[in-house]
Write an enzyme that holds these catalytic residues in place. Structure first.
Site, PDB file in Angstrom:
ATOM      1  N   CYS A 129       0.828  -1.221   0.000  1.00 23.26           N
ATOM      2  CA  CYS A 129       0.000   0.000   0.000  1.00 23.26           C
ATOM      3  C   CYS A 129       0.856   1.262   0.000  1.00 23.26           C
ATOM      4  CB  CYS A 129      -0.959   0.005   1.193  1.00 23.26           C
ATOM      5  SG  CYS A 129      -2.173  -1.315   1.151  1.00 23.26           S
ATOM      6  N   ASN A 130       2.025   1.179  -0.610  1.00 22.15           N
ATOM      7  CA  ASN A 130       2.937   2.326  -0.675  1.00 22.15           C
ATOM      8  C   ASN A 130       3.388   2.499  -2.129  1.00 22.15           C
ATOM      9  OD1 ASN A 130       5.017   4.229  -0.331  1.00 22.15           O
ATOM     10  ND2 ASN A 130       5.437   3.475   1.720  1.00 22.15           N
TER      11      ASN A 130
END
Length: 871
Positions: A453-454
């Protein structure tokens, strides 16, 4: 365990590893507080969520079973309203206030300057700031490329008909930055200025918006967000950025117009606070967000926003609820809000039981001390990092690429608790991270893969351009899918991360797994060993194509009536030993001595399937694909036995969960459930349904609502691409029922025998679920055909067959005993050690029937010879 390796490790890290000055050693902690890991599980995803201590949970249980906690509706203020609260509510209020103080103490924050707002997690805390921040058309939202998606969300995205209160929708500018920092030997903030370079990415503005030019006086409020520790690489940011941005942003942003106005700073400490919580007495951060499960595992669903009092005065919470108002009138627009910071921002009832439990987690952490935890974890991270970087293939090529910004001058205490990397073959091509994850799971190792999620850090460290990212999305790649390599580049990474209870043994088992599974040694050419590292004549794309397109095989004497068959030789005498038909996808099959062939392979093979009420195809395994493969895993399907009586034209099904067997008429007039369409494996099928009594029987058999569908032969067939668009099928002559990739799977008895020999001879003999050495029956692979004759794995070299992977490979690790479905790691773990090529575990071959030679009396029969065209 090689004790020499541990001795070498302790020589370098012994002063920091294992809490030598703590109340318990690491071995004592594992023996008394994490007994559930004694089964050999190696948990290396502490950046995702660390593990709770069993003693911690026992303390919580004693607390909750000894004390009574009630809903504390008005305890957010420091003043009790004694006449409106019960003793239980007052006691709960005391617990909640004590928890706030404990959180502030953890960050060394004065209660005079800061408030602790409880939220449902770090994401909810970020959302609160984004919604309540005083954005204007003169505001700026600046964030680092290494920020989590939850931080990026503050900038906003356009949703039709939505009213947004985030940065871009309120007219603010948003932009990402790269922070490049050289090593600062003196550690002074002035040194940071001279050694820090800020690079701005393109400025984002809401399209179509028209706002006045920025006021040079700069009265706007701006927000700068950065993580204390990047959850992709583990890189830590220098917190002196806080003081610089608040006092003199021009020194970072130079002459940029965005340096004007009042800059406020937000730190995402969800990951970094585990080992180095920001010291708010030194760094006057306006907002800090965190989640408790990252620190001590439990509770989940609880986080906090630590907020400076002067910053809190600027936020506007437009929503009101029972806990945030002093008074309201239902039928007119009147609301009087409460004045306290906690009261203004904690909507509804507090999660008081979760809040009451965090003190037990803090007690555990404080007993070890955060600095000692930091040193312990860092020693393991540095060890793994050093060993991975030292690995070489036999040709001298590097095995591992690590994603980080560390230099040789950085102390290992500052290198974080995680290692993110990808692995390469000897020819320089990449191992897919999903392959690594699946094999790690077979070895009892839990790690994390993907972009975590980056997206900014992922693109930055993997070297993915905007063009690459958009191309990947166009190819169908989304978060959490299996598209780990696209156009020769990885789309994500592998991450291992350590917690306060991690051990050297955990790290060593992981290193051994990498070395044994991905480092090439001299290639073996016999006994079924497949070469790794690019020496095979198959390309990476070729192996993927093998899984989709299988060239024909002519079986049985009935099929050898075509011209040119003098090419086909019977070098070894292969014979069919078993024939098995599986009428219902993923349910048990039945063996036959003789069975008719049809245009889809064996008559009625995989002609039926079960579908859930939500539209998922039910199977024993699970395949994740956003478009083509939407399946739900139901291992209990193996308990359903099947049999087809061709004379009576009925399919009979039985289950230990159903008292009566169910006969299903095969005649066309028996269908009364209507015709429908489903998409499966890139093809669109017309299917026939059944009456409610049939669906109820199967629902009872598997323990969940479902319906039975039969493949209906349409006059035409359409295929789907990765986006689900209708396209022309590559091969209109090939017909499949509900099989994955081909009409038949064939395995040989000799290959299975060799596999069993390897299972029994492993040095660390793996045990089955019943406590005995695993021995695999050929039927464990769910083949249609079992042949005998020749050498083990001779089928690999059959010229007119391309080697295919058994897509039922997850199924073969399921066994059932006494009506219960159980899962083991064998034989798949052993197959992975010597039958893996380019990410595929290969066993058996996939076959397709040549329908051009089909006649009305074609059969396969046990005992028939199989003629092959050898290499």
């Amino acid at each position: 365990m090689d004790y020499a390796d541990k001795e070498e490790f302790l020589k370098e890290f012994g002063e920091d590893y294992g809490y030598p000055n703590g109340p318990k050693s690491i071995d004592q902690i594992r023996a008394t507080e994490f007994k559930r890991l004694e089964n050999g599980t190696v948990y290396l995803d502490h950046a995702g969520a660390t593990l709770y201590s069993e003693l911690q949970m026992e303390a919580i249980f004693r607390d909750f079973t000894t004390n009574v906690y009630g809903n504390p509706p008005n305890c957010k203020s420091l003043i009790h309203i004694l006449d409106s609260q019960s003793d239980i509510s007052l006691a709960t209020c005391d617990i909640v206030r004590a928890a706030r103080e404990q959180v502030l103490d953890y960050f060394n924050a004065s209660m005079k300057d800061y408030k602790c707002i409880f939220t449902s997690g770090a994401t909810a805390a970020l959302k609160l700031v984004g919604e309540a921040f005083p954005w204007s058309h003169q505001s700026s939202y600046m964030y680092t490329m290494e920020n989590h998606n939850s931080v990026l969300g503050i900038r906003d995205h356009v949703y039709p008909l939505a009213i947004s209160r985030y940065a871009l929708s309120q007219g603010a500018a948003a932009f990402a930055i790269d922070v490049e920092e050289a090593v600062d030997n003196d550690g002074l903030s002035e040194g940071l200025v001279t050694s820090t370079k800020i690079s701005l990415h393109p400025i984002q503005r809401r399209k179509g918006a028209s706002f006045p030019e920025r006021d040079p006086a700069g009265d706007a409020y701006n927000l700068f967000a950065f993580p204390s520790e990047c959850n992709f690489s583990g890189s830590r940011f220098n917190l002196d950025l806080v003081n610089i941005m608040k006092k003199n942003p021009e020194r970072i942003l130079e002459i940029s117009p965005f340096s004007k106005g009042r800059w406020m700073v937000l730190i995402d400490a969800a990951k970094g606070c585990v080992t180095q919580p920001p010291d708010l007495s030194k760094y006057p951060v306006d907002f800090v967000v965190m989640s408790f499960y990252k620190i001590f595992g439990y509770p989940t669903g609880l986080g906090a926003l630590i907020m400076r009092n002067d910053a809190a005065k600027l936020l506007k919470n437009t929503y009101f609820s029972g806990g945030t108002v002093a008074a309201s009138i239902a039928d007119i627009d009147f609301v009087k809000r409460r004045q306290g910071v906690e009261e203004l921002f904690e909507d509804g009832s507090a999660s008081f039981l979760s809040i009451a439990s965090i003190r037990h987690g803090f007690n555990l952490i404080n007993s070890l001390t955060v600095p000692a935890i930091c040193r312990h974890i860092a020693s393991l991270g540095m060890y793994v990092r050093k060993v991975l970087l030292s690995l070489r293939h036999e040709n001298g090529a590097d095995v591992c690429t690590i994603y980080a910004t560390y230099t040789s001058e950085v102390s290992y205490h500052d290198t974080g608790s995680m290692v993110s990397f990808n692995l390469k073959r000897p020819d320089g091509s990449w191992f897919g991270y999903r392959e690594v994850e699946k094999l790690a799971s077979l070895s009892g190792i839990q790690l994390r893969t993907g972009c975590f999620c980056n997206p900014g850090a992922c693109a930055k460290y993997l070297g993915l351009s905007h063009s690459d990212l958009l191309s990947n999305i166009e190819a169908g790649h989304v978060c959490w899918d299996d598209n780990d390599i696209i156009h020769g580049k990885p789309t994500g990474a592998i991450r291992v991360s350590f917690g306060y209870m991690s051990t050297f043994e955990d790290a060593k088992k992981f290193i051994d797994f990498i070395r044994n599974s991905f480092v090439s040694f001299p290639n073996k050419s016999a006994n079924g060993n497949l070469s790794r590292g690019g020496s095979s004549h198959f390309s990476p794309e070729g192996i993927r194509m093998v899984m989709q397109f299988v060239i024909l095989l002519y079986l049985a004497s009935d099929l050898f009536r075509i011209s040119g068959m003098e090419r086909w030789l019977s070098v070894s005498k292969y014979v069919i030993k078993f024939i098995t038909v599986y009428p219902i996808k993923s349910c048990a099959g039945f063996s036959v001595e003789r069975w008719p062939l049809c245009s889809t392979g064996l008559l009625h093979d995989r002609e039926w399937l079960l579908k859930s009420q939500t539209g998922e195809i039910l199977t024993q395994k699970k395949i994740n694909d956003e478009v083509l493969r939407k399946e739900a895993q139901v291992p209990e399907m193996c308990l359903i036995s099947t049999y087809i009586d061709l004379n009576q034209e009925i399919l009979v099904v039985k289950s230990p969960r159903c008292r009566d067997e169910l006969p299903i008429n095969l005649k066309p007039d028996s269908y009364n459930g209507g015709i429908d369409e489903i998409d499966l494996y890139g093809q669109r099928y017309e299917v026939l349904g059944y009456a409610d009594e049939v669906n109820l029987w199967f629902s009872k058999a598997i323990g969940r609502p479902c319906s039975l569908l039969q493949c209906f032969s349409p006059k035409f067939r359409v295929c789907l691409n990765k986006r689900g668009d209708t396209v022309m099928c590559r091969d209109l002559e090939s017909r499949l029922n509900f099989t994955n990739e081909a009409q038949f799977l064939l395995v040989s008895e000799e290959s299975v025998s060799d596999l069993n020999s390897k299972l029994s001879s492993k040095a660390d003999t793996r045990k089955g679920i019943d406590g005995v050495t695993v021995k695999v029956n050929p039927m464990r692979f769910r083949p249609n055909l079992v042949v005998s004759g020749g050498e083990p794995y001779a089928e690999d070299r059959w010229r007119n067959l391309k080697i295919g992977g058994c897509n039922r490979c997850q199924m073969i690790n399921f066994t059932h005993k006494d009506g219960q479905v159980q899962k083991s790691k064998e034989p798949l773990a052993t197959l992975a050690s010597y039958r893996r090529l380019k990410g595929k575990i290969l066993f058996g071959i996939l076959l397709r029937y040549d329908i051009t030679e089909l006649d009305t009396d074609s059969y396969l029969e046990v005992g028939q010879e199989v003629h092959v065209n050898p290499e």
